[in-house]
Design an enzyme around this catalytic site. Structure first.
Site, short mmCIF file in Angstrom:
data_model
loop_
_atom_site.label_atom_id
_atom_site.label_comp_id
_atom_site.label_asym_id
_atom_site.label_seq_id
_atom_site.Cartn_x
_atom_site.Cartn_y
_atom_site.Cartn_z
CG ASP A 158 -1.70 1.23 1.45
OD1 ASP A 158 -1.50 2.20 0.70
OD2 ASP A 158 -2.54 1.23 2.37
CE1 TYR B 286 2.58 -5.06 11.12
CE2 TYR B 286 1.49 -3.89 12.91
CZ TYR B 286 1.52 -4.32 11.60
OH TYR B 286 0.48 -4.01 10.77
CE LYS C 254 -6.42 -7.05 12.41
NZ LYS C 254 -5.48 -6.98 13.53
CG ASP D 298 -4.55 -4.76 3.62
OD1 ASP D 298 -5.35 -5.21 4.47
OD2 ASP D 298 -4.34 -3.55 3.49
MG MG Z 1 -3.86 2.24 3.41
MG MG Z 2 -4.91 -1.96 2.30
#
Ligand code: MG
Ligand code: MG
Ligand code: F6R
Length: 381
Positions: free
Chosen positions: A11, A228, A231, A233
């Site tokens: 991202d 960590y 999440k 993706d």
């Molecule tokens: Mg984002």
């Molecule tokens: Mg994302």
């Protein structure tokens, strides 16, 4: 020919907020992927998106963890980040955690799924790509694809699949991996992968010959274990047909929605909605979580595709049911189980509020209970 399929995703900026990607950013990433093909590093490349994430699907002959291939993806994401910054897109460069590339993108932010195999006479693969959820979202569908005869008829009636598959499972807290063979160790496998906040499937192999069948992007979690485990993706590569589940068996788990971790602020439970490429834009409460299925036929290393496999009215019912589940869950607002338990939330103000109010907690003489899940003395006689 032995080829490697590498899917590297990140991202690098959202349009608008965290909902989608901007065409200029995607075009820049494509430019780098195409340059990688032109200079002969890659056999082929395809760029796909899901929500605010971009994945580069690459084929080559350099094996897994190849420095040049990883660097190409890193450079593409750095260049895409420049465009995202220029447009002041949201969270520009958010997944590029390191300042400079050093040998391998693992642990540097982007997610990676890779597998190497001898290309078959015909080689269908499916790349699943999800937004607003974590790699453990693949646990249930991988179990159904490769170990549940009620989903995958081939496990029962196709002699080439009848020996079953083995699952490589990672404990995201320790970074350790265990391989379990099904159907023999199915119940042991389910003890782990049903606990989605701790155990994730990272690869699946065919028992008959050890051939790789599926690979998921969990490596970042293992490298970051202890610090960590949030999440991510995720992406997933699955080989299909002729000794692997048929394309329809691979897709079938997604026709019956289930709940995953993620959604708004990575801190909620929500249904994973299977969508076409154009519907991969999670806007409602930053969700619900989405998954696309990009199908390819590999031909001498070339990626013939992608074919948008959830662009099929047969998945409309699943999508509608996800919308109904989303309504039901949203009804609970900030209350669990819609909101995740404190240890699973990506955002929390709990420590600060506890600290602020610590002097106002008074002892009323009740005995202290053990934390749930500690495993000590919990089985009632
Ligand atoms: Mg984002
Ligand atoms: Mg994302
Ligand atoms: C979830 C996600 C979004 C953001 C939310 C708040 O994975 O990306 O739901 O967490 O939009 O974003 P910030 O904190 O950037 O305002």
């Amino acid at each position: 020919m032995k080829i490697t399929v590498s899917v590297i995703k990140a991202d690098i900026g959202g349009f608008v907020g965290h909902s989608s990607t901007h065409p200029e950013v995607v075009a820049k990433v494509k430019e780098y992927a195409e340059a990688g093909c032109e200079k002969g590093l890659l056999l082929d490349a395809s760029v796909i998106t899901c929500g605010d994430d971009i994945a580069i699907v690459m084929t080559h002959t350099k094996g897994k963890d190849n420095e040049e291939v990883h660097k190409l993806a890193w450079d593409a994401f750095v260049a895409g980040t420049e465009v995202a910054k220029k447009l002041k897109l949201y969270g520009a460069g958010q997944d590029l955690l390191a300042d400079a590339f050093s040998g391998n993108v693992k642990g540097m932010g982007p997610g990676v799924a890779e597998m190497e195999f001898e290309e078959r006479k015909s080689e269908p693969i499916i790349v699943f790509f999800a937004d607003k959820t974590s790699p453990s979202a693949w646990n249930l569908p991988l179990y159904e694809m490769f170990a549940d005869p009620m989903n995958t008829a081939g496990l029962v009636i196709d002699p080439s699949m009848h020996d079953g598959f083995s699952f490589e499972v990672m404990d995201v807290y320790s970074g350790k991996v265990v391989k379990l063979e099904t159907p023999r160790e199915l119940y042991d496998l389910l003890v782990f992968i049903g606990a989605t906040s701790r155990y994730v499937v990272r690869a699946v192999y065919r028992n008959r010959d050890g051939e790789i069948a599926a690979a998921a992007s969990t490596q970042k979690l293992s490298l970051m274990a202890g610090r960590y485990v949030g999440k991510d993706d995720p992406v997933l590569i699955v080989r299909a047909q002729s000794g692997f589940p048929a394309v329809g068996e691979v897709l079938e788990p997604f026709a019956r929605p289930w709940l995953v971790e993620g959604w708004m602020r990575g801190s909620h439970t929500g249904p994973l909605m299977p969508v076409s490429f154009k519907e991969a834009k999670p806007t409602r409460f930053d969700g619900p979580p989405r998954v696309i299925a990009a199908g390819y036929q590999i031909c001498e290393g070339k990626l013939i595709g992608p074919n948008d496999l959830f662009d099929d009215p047969a998945f409309d019912d699943a999508r509608n049911r996800c919308a109904i589940l989303a309504n039901q869950l949203r009804r609970q607002g900030i209350f669990e189980p819609h909101r995740l338990p404190p240890e699973e939330m990506e955002y929390t103000t709990l420590p600060k509020v506890l600290e602020k109010l610590k002097d106002r907690f008074v002892d009323v003489g009740e005995p202290e209970a053990k934390a749930p899940g500690s495993g000590e003395g919990e089985i009632a006689e």
